[in-house]
Write a protein that holds these residues in place. Sequence first.
Motif, mmCIF file in Angstrom:
data_model
loop_
_atom_site.group_PDB
_atom_site.id
_atom_site.type_symbol
_atom_site.label_atom_id
_atom_site.label_comp_id
_atom_site.label_asym_id
_atom_site.label_seq_id
_atom_site.Cartn_x
_atom_site.Cartn_y
_atom_site.Cartn_z
ATOM 1 N N GLU A 170 43.555 24.117 71.485
ATOM 2 C CA GLU A 170 43.933 25.448 71.461
ATOM 3 C C GLU A 170 43.023 26.078 70.759
ATOM 4 O O GLU A 170 42.271 27.287 71.007
ATOM 5 N N LEU A 171 43.570 26.150 69.325
ATOM 6 C CA LEU A 171 42.438 26.453 68.097
ATOM 7 C C LEU A 171 41.614 26.372 68.105
ATOM 8 O O LEU A 171 40.327 27.315 67.652
ATOM 9 N N LEU A 172 40.822 24.809 68.185
ATOM 10 C CA LEU A 172 39.389 24.551 67.966
ATOM 11 C C LEU A 172 38.648 25.266 69.573
ATOM 12 O O LEU A 172 37.971 25.169 68.974
ATOM 13 N N SER A 173 39.293 25.694 70.263
ATOM 14 C CA SER A 173 38.564 26.721 71.740
ATOM 15 C C SER A 173 38.322 27.483 71.363
ATOM 16 O O SER A 173 37.225 28.062 72.451
ATOM 17 N N LEU A 174 39.080 28.105 70.717
ATOM 18 C CA LEU A 174 39.585 29.657 70.801
ATOM 19 C C LEU A 174 37.792 30.283 70.989
ATOM 20 O O LEU A 174 36.890 29.664 69.797
ATOM 21 N N ALA A 175 37.360 31.183 71.344
ATOM 22 C CA ALA A 175 36.380 31.557 71.125
ATOM 23 C C ALA A 175 35.522 32.262 70.451
ATOM 24 O O ALA A 175 36.959 33.164 69.759
ATOM 25 N N PRO A 176 34.791 33.618 69.846
ATOM 26 C CA PRO A 176 34.936 33.422 68.363
ATOM 27 C C PRO A 176 35.350 35.063 68.353
ATOM 28 O O PRO A 176 35.524 36.066 69.352
ATOM 29 N N VAL A 177 36.081 35.197 67.695
ATOM 30 C CA VAL A 177 36.478 36.553 67.293
ATOM 31 C C VAL A 177 35.942 38.072 66.619
ATOM 32 O O VAL A 177 35.024 37.063 64.832
ATOM 33 N N ASP A 178 35.745 39.132 66.097
ATOM 34 C CA ASP A 178 35.371 39.490 65.443
ATOM 35 C C ASP A 178 36.537 40.027 63.951
ATOM 36 O O ASP A 178 36.734 40.624 62.725
ATOM 37 N N ILE A 179 38.051 40.519 65.001
ATOM 38 C CA ILE A 179 38.854 40.685 64.026
ATOM 39 C C ILE A 179 40.208 39.847 64.696
ATOM 40 O O ILE A 179 40.619 39.542 65.465
ATOM 41 N N ILE A 180 41.490 39.167 63.480
ATOM 42 C CA ILE A 180 42.316 38.937 63.620
ATOM 43 C C ILE A 180 43.826 40.172 63.650
ATOM 44 O O ILE A 180 43.381 40.418 62.244
ATOM 45 N N LEU A 181 44.407 39.893 64.157
ATOM 46 C CA LEU A 181 45.793 41.141 63.906
ATOM 47 C C LEU A 181 46.319 40.332 63.563
ATOM 48 O O LEU A 181 46.838 39.318 63.998
ATOM 49 N N GLY A 182 47.310 40.954 62.907
ATOM 50 C CA GLY A 182 48.431 39.976 62.111
ATOM 51 C C GLY A 182 49.243 40.968 61.774
ATOM 52 O O GLY A 182 49.692 41.122 60.513
ATOM 53 N N SER A 183 51.058 41.678 62.724
ATOM 54 C CA SER A 183 51.865 42.213 62.002
ATOM 55 C C SER A 183 53.041 41.607 61.738
ATOM 56 O O SER A 183 54.001 40.908 62.750
ATOM 57 N N ASP A 184 53.710 41.897 60.143
ATOM 58 C CA ASP A 184 54.793 41.173 59.708
ATOM 59 C C ASP A 184 54.898 39.171 60.025
ATOM 60 O O ASP A 184 55.693 38.542 60.001
ATOM 61 N N VAL A 185 53.823 38.722 60.096
ATOM 62 C CA VAL A 185 53.708 37.600 60.408
ATOM 63 C C VAL A 185 53.634 37.171 58.442
ATOM 64 O O VAL A 185 54.832 35.922 58.110
ATOM 65 N N PHE A 186 53.864 37.737 57.618
ATOM 66 C CA PHE A 186 54.544 37.360 56.055
ATOM 67 C C PHE A 186 56.155 37.869 56.006
ATOM 68 O O PHE A 186 56.552 38.323 55.259
ATOM 69 N N PHE A 187 56.942 36.807 57.073
ATOM 70 C CA PHE A 187 57.954 37.045 56.832
ATOM 71 C C PHE A 187 58.799 35.947 55.941
ATOM 72 O O PHE A 187 59.832 36.897 55.198
ATOM 73 N N ASP A 188 58.029 34.678 55.682
ATOM 74 C CA ASP A 188 59.417 33.566 55.536
ATOM 75 C C ASP A 188 58.352 33.047 54.381
ATOM 76 O O ASP A 188 57.363 32.842 55.123
ATOM 77 N N PRO A 189 58.540 33.232 53.039
ATOM 78 C CA PRO A 189 57.375 32.610 52.381
ATOM 79 C C PRO A 189 57.041 30.952 52.646
ATOM 80 O O PRO A 189 55.870 30.708 52.218
ATOM 81 N N LYS A 190 58.075 30.372 53.541
ATOM 82 C CA LYS A 190 57.580 28.669 54.041
ATOM 83 C C LYS A 190 56.701 28.195 54.614
ATOM 84 O O LYS A 190 55.933 27.617 54.621
ATOM 85 N N ASP A 191 56.575 29.830 55.158
ATOM 86 C CA ASP A 191 55.218 30.159 56.265
ATOM 87 C C ASP A 191 53.798 30.631 55.507
ATOM 88 O O ASP A 191 52.631 30.484 56.175
ATOM 89 N N PHE A 192 53.705 31.010 54.608
ATOM 90 C CA PHE A 192 52.815 31.442 54.013
ATOM 91 C C PHE A 192 51.497 31.120 54.080
ATOM 92 O O PHE A 192 50.276 31.222 54.869
ATOM 93 N N GLU A 193 51.391 29.137 53.241
ATOM 94 C CA GLU A 193 50.332 28.808 53.874
ATOM 95 C C GLU A 193 50.509 28.699 54.949
ATOM 96 O O GLU A 193 48.525 28.211 55.053
ATOM 97 N N ASP A 194 51.511 28.011 55.662
ATOM 98 C CA ASP A 194 50.526 27.598 56.934
ATOM 99 C C ASP A 194 50.034 29.078 57.636
ATOM 100 O O ASP A 194 48.330 28.929 58.186
ATOM 101 N N ILE A 195 50.402 29.889 57.445
ATOM 102 C CA ILE A 195 49.905 30.834 58.129
ATOM 103 C C ILE A 195 48.101 31.525 57.718
ATOM 104 O O ILE A 195 46.880 31.643 57.980
#
Length: 191
Positions: free
Chosen positions: A87-112
């Motif tokens: 799904e990630l590899l086949s995503l169409a081109p994007v202009d803007i990526i949105l993310g609200s409160d995705v930096f919630f848990d420090p263990k996920d920061f690098e994966d994000i």
Amino acid sequence: MYVWPCAVVLAQYLWVHRRSLPGKRVLEVGAGVSLPGVLAAKCGAEVTLSDSEELPQCLRNCRRSCLLNRLPHVPVLGLTWGRVSPELLSLAPVDIILGSDVFFDPKDFEDILTTIYFLLEKNPHAQFWTTYQVRSADWSIEALLCKWKLKNIHIPLHSFSADKEHLASSSLPGRHTIEMMIISLAQSDGT
């Protein structure tokens, strides 16, 4: 379904910039109930919503938000941060990526940021518009931004009228400390 305060702030930013959204290709990551993505779609953007493939309830919430807002055509994808998937590899081109409160848990920061870096490498002109709630002064993504060759610009909340206790007739932002930044690829010279 709960709307996090950061989603309201990011939606306010989108609303202030609504005239620039028609025709833009937008991906919301960690969408949850999808307030920013739904608003972007209502403003004329071509939106894809995503949340973790491991959280089917979140994906159902994305679909439900689309249906409740008469947006049945908006695609909803399972994308898990830090994981390269078809799904990630086949995503169409994007202009803007949105993310609200995705930096919630420090263990996920690098994966994000790994996922954001991958998307920005595929779409070098794109930007990641993100809001986050300050939960600890010890949590920072600065070192990870450098590691992944990303830069950020802090967007003051007052610059888009999001520094009010009640925002868009909502008391959600309230007394939370919320920040906004735009992340993009750093130039080869580090700027």
